[in-house]
Design an enzyme around this catalytic site. Sequence first.
Site, PDB file in Angstrom:
ATOM      1  N   ALA A  32     -14.078   0.035  -0.271  1.00 35.21           N
ATOM      2  CA  ALA A  32     -14.355   0.624   0.759  1.00 35.21           C
ATOM      3  C   ALA A  32     -14.489   1.995   0.759  1.00 35.21           C
ATOM      4  O   ALA A  32     -13.537   2.374   0.643  1.00 35.21           O
ATOM      5  CB  ALA A  32     -14.570   0.228   2.379  1.00 35.21           C
TER       6      ALA A  32
ATOM      7  N   GLY B 140     -12.292  -3.427  -1.096  1.00 33.72           N
ATOM      8  CA  GLY B 140     -13.873  -3.579  -1.126  1.00 33.72           C
ATOM      9  C   GLY B 140     -14.131  -3.808  -2.420  1.00 33.72           C
ATOM     10  O   GLY B 140     -15.265  -5.353  -3.137  1.00 33.72           O
TER      11      GLY B 140
ATOM     12  N   GLU C  19     -12.844  -7.627  -3.420  1.00 33.77           N
ATOM     13  CA  GLU C  19     -13.562  -8.629  -2.820  1.00 33.77           C
ATOM     14  C   GLU C  19     -14.637  -8.445  -2.731  1.00 33.77           C
ATOM     15  O   GLU C  19     -15.340 -10.283  -3.224  1.00 33.77           O
ATOM     16  CB  GLU C  19     -14.133  -8.027  -0.735  1.00 33.77           C
ATOM     17  CG  GLU C  19     -12.633  -7.677  -0.465  1.00 33.77           C
ATOM     18  CD  GLU C  19     -12.350  -7.484   0.628  1.00 33.77           C
ATOM     19  OE1 GLU C  19     -13.254  -6.003   1.214  1.00 33.77           O
ATOM     20  OE2 GLU C  19     -12.142  -8.095   1.972  1.00 33.77           O
TER      21      GLU C  19
ATOM     22  N   GLU D  10      -5.856  -2.550   2.602  1.00 34.30           N
ATOM     23  CA  GLU D  10      -5.894  -1.711   3.645  1.00 34.30           C
ATOM     24  C   GLU D  10      -4.558  -1.310   4.700  1.00 34.30           C
ATOM     25  O   GLU D  10      -4.635  -0.987   5.442  1.00 34.30           O
ATOM     26  CB  GLU D  10      -6.836  -2.924   4.477  1.00 34.30           C
ATOM     27  CG  GLU D  10      -8.206  -2.915   3.722  1.00 34.30           C
ATOM     28  CD  GLU D  10      -8.636  -3.653   2.499  1.00 34.30           C
ATOM     29  OE1 GLU D  10      -7.007  -4.565   1.936  1.00 34.30           O
ATOM     30  OE2 GLU D  10      -9.748  -4.742   1.932  1.00 34.30           O
TER      31      GLU D  10
HETATM   32  N1  CO8 Z   1     -12.724   5.684  -0.479  1.00 30.81           N
HETATM   33  C1  CO8 Z   1     -12.880   6.857  -0.524  1.00 30.81           C
HETATM   34  N2  CO8 Z   1     -12.413   7.627  -1.757  1.00 30.81           N
HETATM   35  C2  CO8 Z   1     -11.713   7.557  -3.513  1.00 30.81           C
HETATM   36  C3  CO8 Z   1     -11.607   5.788  -2.910  1.00 30.81           C
HETATM   37  C4  CO8 Z   1     -11.659   4.970  -1.214  1.00 30.81           C
HETATM   38  N3  CO8 Z   1     -11.200   4.139  -1.845  1.00 30.81           N
HETATM   39  N4  CO8 Z   1     -10.614   5.460  -3.876  1.00 30.81           N
HETATM   40  C5  CO8 Z   1      -9.971   6.698  -4.440  1.00 30.81           C
HETATM   41  N5  CO8 Z   1     -10.845   7.718  -3.774  1.00 30.81           N
HETATM   42  C6  CO8 Z   1     -11.129   8.904  -4.193  1.00 30.81           C
HETATM   43  C7  CO8 Z   1      -9.566   9.647  -3.937  1.00 30.81           C
HETATM   44  O1  CO8 Z   1      -9.866  10.332  -2.342  1.00 30.81           O
HETATM   45  C8  CO8 Z   1     -10.351  10.874  -5.362  1.00 30.81           C
HETATM   46  O2  CO8 Z   1     -11.081  11.821  -4.400  1.00 30.81           O
HETATM   47  P1  CO8 Z   1     -10.667  13.945  -5.133  1.00 30.81           P
HETATM   48  O3  CO8 Z   1     -10.743  13.639  -6.410  1.00 30.81           O
HETATM   49  O4  CO8 Z   1     -12.050  13.916  -4.168  1.00 30.81           O
HETATM   50  O5  CO8 Z   1      -9.254  13.638  -4.195  1.00 30.81           O
HETATM   51  C9  CO8 Z   1     -10.326   9.962  -6.160  1.00 30.81           C
HETATM   52  O6  CO8 Z   1     -10.846   8.768  -5.942  1.00 30.81           O
HETATM   53  C10 CO8 Z   1      -9.359  10.178  -7.329  1.00 30.81           C
HETATM   54  O7  CO8 Z   1      -8.552   9.148  -6.901  1.00 30.81           O
HETATM   55  P2  CO8 Z   1      -7.000   9.274  -6.859  1.00 30.81           P
HETATM   56  O8  CO8 Z   1      -7.277  11.310  -7.121  1.00 30.81           O
HETATM   57  O9  CO8 Z   1      -6.392   9.192  -5.330  1.00 30.81           O
HETATM   58  O10 CO8 Z   1      -6.669   8.698  -7.955  1.00 30.81           O
HETATM   59  P3  CO8 Z   1      -5.298   8.370  -8.319  1.00 30.81           P
HETATM   60  O11 CO8 Z   1      -5.160   8.086 -10.122  1.00 30.81           O
HETATM   61  O12 CO8 Z   1      -4.158   8.991  -8.201  1.00 30.81           O
HETATM   62  O13 CO8 Z   1      -4.835   7.036  -7.039  1.00 30.81           O
HETATM   63  C11 CO8 Z   1      -6.153   5.260  -6.659  1.00 30.81           C
HETATM   64  C12 CO8 Z   1      -6.153   6.006  -7.567  1.00 30.81           C
HETATM   65  C13 CO8 Z   1      -4.240   4.083  -6.500  1.00 30.81           C
HETATM   66  C14 CO8 Z   1      -6.948   3.564  -6.450  1.00 30.81           C
HETATM   67  C15 CO8 Z   1      -5.828   5.974  -5.017  1.00 30.81           C
HETATM   68  O14 CO8 Z   1      -7.237   6.672  -4.973  1.00 30.81           O
HETATM   69  C16 CO8 Z   1      -6.578   4.932  -3.472  1.00 30.81           C
HETATM   70  O15 CO8 Z   1      -5.258   5.036  -3.155  1.00 30.81           O
HETATM   71  N6  CO8 Z   1      -7.471   4.887  -3.716  1.00 30.81           N
HETATM   72  C17 CO8 Z   1      -7.488   3.951  -2.173  1.00 30.81           C
HETATM   73  C18 CO8 Z   1      -7.661   2.447  -2.222  1.00 30.81           C
HETATM   74  C19 CO8 Z   1      -7.457   1.971  -0.946  1.00 30.81           C
HETATM   75  O16 CO8 Z   1      -7.141   1.961   0.206  1.00 30.81           O
HETATM   76  N7  CO8 Z   1      -8.746   0.856  -0.713  1.00 30.81           N
HETATM   77  C20 CO8 Z   1      -9.214  -0.161   0.011  1.00 30.81           C
HETATM   78  C21 CO8 Z   1     -10.307   0.942   1.214  1.00 30.81           C
HETATM   79  S1  CO8 Z   1     -10.744  -0.020   2.064  1.00 30.81           S
HETATM   80  C22 CO8 Z   1     -11.054  -1.161   2.052  1.00 30.81           C
HETATM   81  O17 CO8 Z   1     -11.505  -1.290   0.995  1.00 30.81           O
HETATM   82  C23 CO8 Z   1     -11.779  -2.218   3.064  1.00 30.81           C
HETATM   83  C24 CO8 Z   1     -11.293  -1.481   5.152  1.00 30.81           C
HETATM   84  C25 CO8 Z   1     -12.407  -2.789   5.275  1.00 30.81           C
HETATM   85  C26 CO8 Z   1     -13.436  -2.393   5.349  1.00 30.81           C
HETATM   86  C27 CO8 Z   1     -14.564  -1.699   6.311  1.00 30.81           C
HETATM   87  C28 CO8 Z   1     -14.689  -1.837   7.633  1.00 30.81           C
HETATM   88  C29 CO8 Z   1     -14.237  -0.198   8.715  1.00 30.81           C
END
Ligand code: CO8
Length: 263
Positions: free
Chosen positions: A68, A113, A116, A136
Amino acid sequence: MTTNYANILYEVQDGICIIKFNRPKVLNALNTELLKELADSLRRVAAEPDIRVLVLTGEGEKAFVAGADIAPMKDFTPLEARQFSQFGQQVFSRLESLPIPVIACVNGFALGGGNEVAMACDLIYAADTAKFGQPEINLGLIPGLGGTQRLPRLVGRNRALELCLTGRTMDAKEAWTIGLVNRVLPADQLWEETMKVARSLASKGRVAVRAIKSVIRNGVDRDVEVGCQLESDGLALCFSGQDAKEGIEAFMEKRKPAFKDTI
Ligand code: CO8
């Protein structure tokens, strides 16, 4: 036929619908707008009888869906969080209950997500470079789009607990080993192989394909007796049309069947 929404690409070719998550700058993170577009495209899929298979994938080489969208979450009130969660759950349930087979073609990160949405599909084909997980907990959250429910049903309670509690990511091979993923393919062959399976499913008799999906999905959480009753009813449905006759005759005559999809 191709339609470009703001956040997803929607295309239909030869009875196969392809929906591509298209926010590559944020690794295809799911926001409310994208989920609304997904809901709309699923309504179209359900209303179009010529679509026989749906394939979901992510734009870019890095991600299927990295979860998400985290950015808008920082201002969520508890009610907004629940609304987002419930809306996403509804959209994924609609995806899961489509009568046609749905394949998740996981070309990179499938986190939160992203995992999911993949779990709401019928088959998960993954690139050997793909990564899966429910991270999460690292945000002080829990999965909110069905992960706490679909993950234990797919991989068992203790594996699901471990993945959600640690938030660790696993590679595609481990995801296959625990039964989350159907097949792991070299990244450069993933799309071609996925489409090969999609074309094969599209060529099968629609009545039997739908009956298999419906009987397994609806029977799996019931007791075996009830499930077997669903199975007999599904089988009877196959015999109510021309396809079973054609399939059996084609076998006897050593030729390929020409299914007509009639009930
Ligand atoms: N949301 C928003 N932006 C994201 C997300 C995300 N989930 N994942 C990556 N991005 C963005 C980064 O912020 C980055 O943006 P910018 O270039 O502007 O800095 C861009 O995508 C590229 O990402 P990275 O530079 O971080 O790329 P890496 O190769 O270094 O890392 C990862 C890749 C490991 C996937 C890393 O991006 C990461 O950890 N992402 C988040 C993963 C995560 O935590 N997902 C779960 C989110 S919560 C959810 O899914 C459900 C929540 C419950 C429902 C909500 C109810 C409120």
